[in-house]
Design a protein around this motif. Structure first.
Motif, PDB file in Angstrom:
ATOM      1  N   GLN A   1     -28.991  27.870  46.121  1.00  0.00           N
ATOM      2  CA  GLN A   1     -30.235  28.448  46.630  1.00  0.00           C
ATOM      3  C   GLN A   1     -30.310  29.915  46.223  1.00  0.00           C
ATOM      4  O   GLN A   1     -29.288  30.608  46.208  1.00  0.00           O
ATOM      5  CB  GLN A   1     -30.278  28.386  48.151  1.00  0.00           C
ATOM      6  N   PHE A   2     -31.515  30.369  45.928  1.00  0.00           N
ATOM      7  CA  PHE A   2     -31.753  31.777  45.638  1.00  0.00           C
ATOM      8  C   PHE A   2     -32.652  32.327  46.730  1.00  0.00           C
ATOM      9  O   PHE A   2     -33.658  31.721  47.072  1.00  0.00           O
ATOM     10  CB  PHE A   2     -32.419  31.943  44.276  1.00  0.00           C
ATOM     11  N   GLU A   3     -32.268  33.476  47.261  1.00  0.00           N
ATOM     12  CA  GLU A   3     -33.032  34.099  48.347  1.00  0.00           C
ATOM     13  C   GLU A   3     -33.100  35.593  48.145  1.00  0.00           C
ATOM     14  O   GLU A   3     -32.271  36.184  47.448  1.00  0.00           O
ATOM     15  CB  GLU A   3     -32.350  33.830  49.696  1.00  0.00           C
TER      16      GLU A   3
ATOM     17  N   ILE B   1     -35.387  45.781  45.375  1.00  0.00           N
ATOM     18  CA  ILE B   1     -35.516  44.360  45.657  1.00  0.00           C
ATOM     19  C   ILE B   1     -34.250  43.709  45.127  1.00  0.00           C
ATOM     20  O   ILE B   1     -33.676  44.162  44.137  1.00  0.00           O
ATOM     21  CB  ILE B   1     -36.782  43.747  45.034  1.00  0.00           C
ATOM     22  N   GLY B   2     -33.820  42.703  45.790  1.00  0.00           N
ATOM     23  CA  GLY B   2     -32.612  42.028  45.328  1.00  0.00           C
ATOM     24  C   GLY B   2     -32.632  40.560  45.704  1.00  0.00           C
ATOM     25  O   GLY B   2     -33.434  40.127  46.540  1.00  0.00           O
ATOM     26  N   PHE B   3     -31.728  39.835  45.075  1.00  0.00           N
ATOM     27  CA  PHE B   3     -31.637  38.398  45.287  1.00  0.00           C
ATOM     28  C   PHE B   3     -30.173  37.991  45.372  1.00  0.00           C
ATOM     29  O   PHE B   3     -29.304  38.644  44.787  1.00  0.00           O
ATOM     30  CB  PHE B   3     -32.317  37.649  44.134  1.00  0.00           C
ATOM     31  N   VAL B   4     -29.931  36.906  46.093  1.00  0.00           N
ATOM     32  CA  VAL B   4     -28.588  36.346  46.190  1.00  0.00           C
ATOM     33  C   VAL B   4     -28.632  34.870  45.805  1.00  0.00           C
ATOM     34  O   VAL B   4     -29.674  34.217  45.902  1.00  0.00           O
ATOM     35  CB  VAL B   4     -27.999  36.490  47.612  1.00  0.00           C
ATOM     36  N   ALA B   5     -27.481  34.386  45.373  1.00  0.00           N
ATOM     37  CA  ALA B   5     -27.286  32.956  45.143  1.00  0.00           C
ATOM     38  C   ALA B   5     -26.260  32.503  46.165  1.00  0.00           C
ATOM     39  O   ALA B   5     -25.209  33.131  46.326  1.00  0.00           O
ATOM     40  CB  ALA B   5     -26.771  32.705  43.727  1.00  0.00           C
ATOM     41  N   LYS B   6     -26.588  31.429  46.871  1.00  0.00           N
ATOM     42  CA  LYS B   6     -25.673  30.949  47.896  1.00  0.00           C
ATOM     43  C   LYS B   6     -25.718  29.435  47.956  1.00  0.00           C
ATOM     44  O   LYS B   6     -26.659  28.793  47.467  1.00  0.00           O
ATOM     45  CB  LYS B   6     -25.995  31.554  49.248  1.00  0.00           C
ATOM     46  N   GLU B   7     -24.689  28.904  48.562  1.00  0.00           N
ATOM     47  CA  GLU B   7     -24.638  27.467  48.800  1.00  0.00           C
ATOM     48  C   GLU B   7     -23.907  27.263  50.119  1.00  0.00           C
ATOM     49  O   GLU B   7     -22.802  27.783  50.299  1.00  0.00           O
ATOM     50  CB  GLU B   7     -23.908  26.771  47.644  1.00  0.00           C
ATOM     51  N   HIS B   8     -24.550  26.544  51.030  1.00  0.00           N
ATOM     52  CA  HIS B   8     -23.960  26.281  52.360  1.00  0.00           C
ATOM     53  C   HIS B   8     -23.499  27.573  53.023  1.00  0.00           C
ATOM     54  O   HIS B   8     -22.382  27.678  53.497  1.00  0.00           O
ATOM     55  CB  HIS B   8     -22.801  25.293  52.263  1.00  0.00           C
ATOM     56  N   ASP B   9     -24.354  28.578  53.017  1.00  0.00           N
ATOM     57  CA  ASP B   9     -24.095  29.880  53.637  1.00  0.00           C
ATOM     58  C   ASP B   9     -22.965  30.671  52.998  1.00  0.00           C
ATOM     59  O   ASP B   9     -22.498  31.666  53.561  1.00  0.00           O
ATOM     60  CB  ASP B   9     -23.852  29.738  55.146  1.00  0.00           C
ATOM     61  N   THR B  10     -22.472  30.252  51.845  1.00  0.00           N
ATOM     62  CA  THR B  10     -21.477  31.023  51.106  1.00  0.00           C
ATOM     63  C   THR B  10     -22.189  31.804  50.014  1.00  0.00           C
ATOM     64  O   THR B  10     -22.897  31.225  49.189  1.00  0.00           O
ATOM     65  CB  THR B  10     -20.407  30.098  50.480  1.00  0.00           C
ATOM     66  N   LEU B  11     -21.978  33.100  50.013  1.00  0.00           N
ATOM     67  CA  LEU B  11     -22.600  33.996  49.054  1.00  0.00           C
ATOM     68  C   LEU B  11     -21.799  33.968  47.747  1.00  0.00           C
ATOM     69  O   LEU B  11     -20.600  34.249  47.744  1.00  0.00           O
ATOM     70  CB  LEU B  11     -22.627  35.412  49.635  1.00  0.00           C
ATOM     71  N   PHE B  12     -22.452  33.587  46.648  1.00  0.00           N
ATOM     72  CA  PHE B  12     -21.775  33.483  45.358  1.00  0.00           C
ATOM     73  C   PHE B  12     -22.156  34.591  44.384  1.00  0.00           C
ATOM     74  O   PHE B  12     -21.389  34.913  43.493  1.00  0.00           O
ATOM     75  CB  PHE B  12     -22.073  32.133  44.702  1.00  0.00           C
ATOM     76  N   ALA B  13     -23.363  35.133  44.507  1.00  0.00           N
ATOM     77  CA  ALA B  13     -23.811  36.153  43.555  1.00  0.00           C
ATOM     78  C   ALA B  13     -24.915  36.982  44.188  1.00  0.00           C
ATOM     79  O   ALA B  13     -25.592  36.533  45.120  1.00  0.00           O
ATOM     80  CB  ALA B  13     -24.326  35.498  42.274  1.00  0.00           C
ATOM     81  N   ALA B  14     -25.083  38.189  43.647  1.00  0.00           N
ATOM     82  CA  ALA B  14     -26.161  39.073  44.097  1.00  0.00           C
ATOM     83  C   ALA B  14     -26.557  39.986  42.948  1.00  0.00           C
ATOM     84  O   ALA B  14     -25.739  40.320  42.083  1.00  0.00           O
ATOM     85  CB  ALA B  14     -25.713  39.900  45.299  1.00  0.00           C
TER      86      ALA B  14
ATOM     87  N   VAL C   1     -21.147  38.252  40.382  1.00  0.00           N
ATOM     88  CA  VAL C   1     -20.922  36.832  40.656  1.00  0.00           C
ATOM     89  C   VAL C   1     -19.484  36.718  41.135  1.00  0.00           C
ATOM     90  O   VAL C   1     -18.569  37.278  40.509  1.00  0.00           O
ATOM     91  CB  VAL C   1     -21.132  35.964  39.391  1.00  0.00           C
ATOM     92  N   ALA C   2     -19.269  36.023  42.243  1.00  0.00           N
ATOM     93  CA  ALA C   2     -17.925  35.852  42.778  1.00  0.00           C
ATOM     94  C   ALA C   2     -16.966  35.442  41.663  1.00  0.00           C
ATOM     95  O   ALA C   2     -17.291  34.588  40.831  1.00  0.00           O
ATOM     96  CB  ALA C   2     -17.920  34.807  43.893  1.00  0.00           C
ATOM     97  N   SER C   3     -15.806  36.058  41.623  1.00  0.00           N
ATOM     98  CA  SER C   3     -14.839  35.830  40.549  1.00  0.00           C
ATOM     99  C   SER C   3     -14.551  34.348  40.341  1.00  0.00           C
ATOM    100  O   SER C   3     -14.458  33.883  39.203  1.00  0.00           O
ATOM    101  CB  SER C   3     -13.548  36.599  40.835  1.00  0.00           C
ATOM    102  N   SER C   4     -14.435  33.593  41.418  1.00  0.00           N
ATOM    103  CA  SER C   4     -14.117  32.163  41.326  1.00  0.00           C
ATOM    104  C   SER C   4     -15.274  31.331  40.780  1.00  0.00           C
ATOM    105  O   SER C   4     -15.087  30.168  40.431  1.00  0.00           O
ATOM    106  CB  SER C   4     -13.721  31.629  42.703  1.00  0.00           C
TER     107      SER C   4
ATOM    108  N   ASP D   1     -22.134  41.926  53.891  1.00  0.00           N
ATOM    109  CA  ASP D   1     -21.693  40.780  53.090  1.00  0.00           C
ATOM    110  C   ASP D   1     -21.964  41.012  51.602  1.00  0.00           C
ATOM    111  O   ASP D   1     -21.139  40.674  50.752  1.00  0.00           O
ATOM    112  CB  ASP D   1     -22.395  39.497  53.537  1.00  0.00           C
ATOM    113  N   ILE D   2     -23.119  41.566  51.296  1.00  0.00           N
ATOM    114  CA  ILE D   2     -23.478  41.839  49.901  1.00  0.00           C
ATOM    115  C   ILE D   2     -22.559  42.921  49.338  1.00  0.00           C
ATOM    116  O   ILE D   2     -22.035  42.795  48.230  1.00  0.00           O
ATOM    117  CB  ILE D   2     -24.964  42.225  49.789  1.00  0.00           C
TER     118      ILE D   2
END
Length: 180
Positions: free
Chosen positions: A2-4, A51-64, A88-91, A13-14
């Motif tokens: 998801q992108f938000e 303005i900014g955006f995040v990528a997440k899945e199941h409430d886990t933040l993966f990128a911003a 983007v999260a290293s993993s 968190d960011i």
């Protein structure tokens, strides 16, 4: 995935994501520096400037990714922003998450009448989302670039990159020589 908008997420968190990613890639000092930049941008910039955006899945933040306003001398009719910073999260790197997030953001920015997006980073990464090299003599950054080949831009509308000329002024948190 998801992108938000970043407005739906805690600044802490960011900031933590940026700190960890840049620490993993470039060492603890760089991580703290980019973490501090992120925190200042999130806390000090107005909604008209950032303005900014995040990528997440199941409430886990993966990128911003953050985009902040650019002012270009002698170009009052151009609307431009700078993409900086991006993490983007290293993993999760190498899975296309960063590119997908940038493409989502570029689509949003285009529909909100942004003419150009500028960035300063790895041409191998950003060229995958349409960015092209821009000479620092054409679009003059606020400070000397330590990596001039990383100065890039993408046109979102019908104006060509050749119209992107002048001296750049950026938001106060990003307006420090250590980031350039």
């Amino acid at each position: 995935m998801q992108f938000e908008s970043i407005s739906h997420h805690a600044a802490a968190d960011i900031t933590a994501l940026f700190t960890h990613v840049f620490s993993d890639a470039d060492g603890a000092k760089a991580g703290l520096q980019i973490g501090e930049l992120t925190e200042r941008m999130l806390n000090d910039c107005t909604s008209d400037e950032l303005i900014g955006f995040v990528a997440k899945e199941h409430d886990t933040l993966f990128a911003a990714v953050l985009f902040s306003k650019l002012w270009i001398s002698n170009q009052p009719n151009l609307t431009a922003v700078i993409l900086s910073p991006m993490a983007v999260a290293s993993s999760q790197q190498g899975k296309g998450i960063g590119q997908a997030l940038i493409n989502h953001a570029l689509t949003y920015l285009k529909t909100h009448n942004v003419d150009f997006v500028v960035t300063y980073g790895d041409p191998n990464f950003y060229s995958k989302t349409g960015f092209q090299a821009v000479a620092d003599t054409q679009l003059i950054p606020p400070f000397s670039l330590s990596y001039p080949h990383g100065w890039q831009a993408v046109a979102l509308g019908d104006k060509p990159l050749s119209e992107l000329t002048g001296e750049v002024r950026c938001v106060l948190p990003l307006n420090q020589a250590c980031y350039w």
